[in-house]
Write a protein that holds these residues in place. Structure first.
Motif, mmCIF file in Angstrom:
data_model
loop_
_atom_site.group_PDB
_atom_site.id
_atom_site.type_symbol
_atom_site.label_atom_id
_atom_site.label_comp_id
_atom_site.label_asym_id
_atom_site.label_seq_id
_atom_site.Cartn_x
_atom_site.Cartn_y
_atom_site.Cartn_z
ATOM 1 N N SER A 123 14.463 53.270 8.961
ATOM 2 C CA SER A 123 13.947 54.326 9.839
ATOM 3 C C SER A 123 14.283 55.705 9.287
ATOM 4 O O SER A 123 13.489 56.647 9.429
ATOM 5 N N ALA B 61 11.464 58.428 8.210
ATOM 6 C CA ALA B 61 11.427 59.776 8.789
ATOM 7 C C ALA B 61 11.460 60.850 7.710
ATOM 8 O O ALA B 61 10.701 61.835 7.773
ATOM 9 N N GLU C 183 15.171 59.603 12.933
ATOM 10 C CA GLU C 183 14.867 61.024 13.124
ATOM 11 C C GLU C 183 16.149 61.859 13.196
ATOM 12 O O GLU C 183 16.198 62.980 12.686
#
Length: 424
Positions: free
Chosen positions: A38, A42, A377
């Motif tokens: 992830s 991002a 994020e």
């Protein structure tokens, strides 16, 4: 019976293209689980050049060995969080987990990841009458502050949700989903590559060295990568030159079995609500149906590390617990038995920050599916020097006393929790 994770065994094969060795990139991400993938996704979507290195195969550790539950709420009881940290911090912790479930939903939809995603909700099951009293207090705190849709289930109401007489009621929190974590790993990896990130498997990091104020060198047996920033997303118990993290994370084995597929009639009898479930004991169980109607039944079973011998012993304990809870399944075959590692922090809260210039996120303490995906994020913001509202960020992370990487004390911890389950 297969001694492998059901999720990994039934996930699509991930094909990685050839990538140039000895690359120079903006960021190297160490670890190919949900946190690493992830984060790489991002950053790549923001235009950064990213290389991710994984010691084994992508998603083969905790991200592919868990219970497949993606729920809101921390590892601790919410009323207990309020008592320990105060209302403001407890609310921030819980809200961030709500946001994490939302992040998983958004990423699955945005990248069209076929991972058997479904909204299910979670029921915490009261294994003793006094546990139900505790759930009542938690329910009152939740609906007053952070989760107005939480619902307390008395025993008659619970019977409409689950066909077991082992429990005295439960607490339903509907903001939770189920998904196939192996398929999610594959989908995230494919999204990373589509965004331009390079992924490397079977490359354990042997050295991380700061070259100057502007550059790092990350070395594997295959290549040397240079980067402006490095993100450690291995989990604290992962391999490599990360002793500082290993002293702060306790690796605890978590084990699971999966039955043969159940008939439609058995599913309707045992799981009419088709939720995710977790019991209220310290050494408790978690379970849910898989997309092909197997019962995935897991828990700590034994306070031990995961290895083939340990997994088999734990699987036998889980089989007995499953039969006690659902005697209707005594004759049902077990098709899968596996183990994995839960990276526990001392306070069972995630740890996010920077140590000697290395960014890190880990310590999800058994609640990592949603938070690890959500952390992408957050880590991208930290790497870019942007502010973040993540409540876990702190550079104050003391080592666990007398812990130097190998959890010699786990049997004693297990005895303590066994006693607590008998007494309370």
């Amino acid at each position: 019976m297969k001694n492998t994770s059901y999720w990994l065994d039934t996930a699509p094969t991930l094909s990685l293209p050839e990538s140039p060795a000895n690359a120079t990139v903006d960021t190297v991400v160490i670890g190919g689980g949900f946190t690493g993938l992830s984060t790489a996704l991002a950053l790549a979507k923001r235009g950064a050049t990213v290389a991710l290195v994984e010691a084994g195969t992508i998603g083969s550790e905790a991200s592919g060995r868990n219970g497949g539950q993606c729920n809101n709420g921390t590892a601790q009881d919410y009323a207990g969080l309020v008592a320990t940290y105060g209302e403001e911090k407890a609310r921030a912790f819980y809200t961030f987990y709500n946001d994490a479930v939302g992040s998983v939903t958004r990423i699955v939809e945005e990248h069209q990841i076929a991972c058997d995603f479904r909204v299910a909700g979670k029921i915490k099951l009261a294994a003793k009458p006094e546990h139900m009293e505790k759930l009542e207090k938690t329910h009152a705190a939740l609906i007053q502050s952070v989760d107005p849709d939480a619902k307390l289930l008395d025993k008659p109401a619970l019977e409409k949700e689950i066909g077991s007489g082992s429990f005295y009621g439960g607490l339903l929190t509907p903001n939770g989903v189920q998904l196939h974590v192996g398929k999610l790993v594959t989908g995230l990896a494919q999204a990373c590559m589509q965004a331009g990130a390079m992924l490397f498997q079977h490359q354990p990091v042997t050295q991380v060295r700061k070259l100057n104020n502007q550059s790092w060198q990350v070395t594997t047996p295959v290549q040397s990568l240079q980067a402006k920033q490095v993100v450690v997303a291995t989990g604290g118990s992962g391999p490599g030159p990360f002793s500082w993290f290993r002293r702060r994370i306790v690796p605890v084995g978590s084990f699971a079995v999966a039955t043969a597929p159940l008939s439609d009639e058995m599913v309707a009898e045992l799981f009419p609500g088709n939720r995710s479930y977790v019991t209220s004991k310290n050494i408790g169980n978690y379970f849910r149906l898989t997309p092909d109607q197997r019962l995935l039944f897991g828990g700590r079973a034994r306070f031990a590390v995961s290895n083939p011998k340990s997994d088999a012993k734990s699987g036998a304990i889980l089989r007995q617990s499953l039969d006690d809870m659902f005697p209707q399944l005594v004759s049902t075959k077990i098709d899968y038995c596996w183990g994995g590692t839960v990276d526990m922090s001392a306070d069972r809260l995630p740890k996010v920050g920077q140590h000697d210039g290395l960014f890190y996120a880990m310590g999800y303490s058994g609640h990592g599916v949603q938070m690890a995906v959500h952390m992408g994020e957050t880590m991208a913001d930290l790497v870019e020097g942007k502010p973040s509202h993540c409540p876990w960020i702190s550079n104050d992370w003391p080592a666990v006393p007398l812990h130097f990487g190998k959890p010699w004390f786990l049997p004693f911890v297990g005895l303590y929790y066994q006693l607590q389950d008998k007494l309370h």
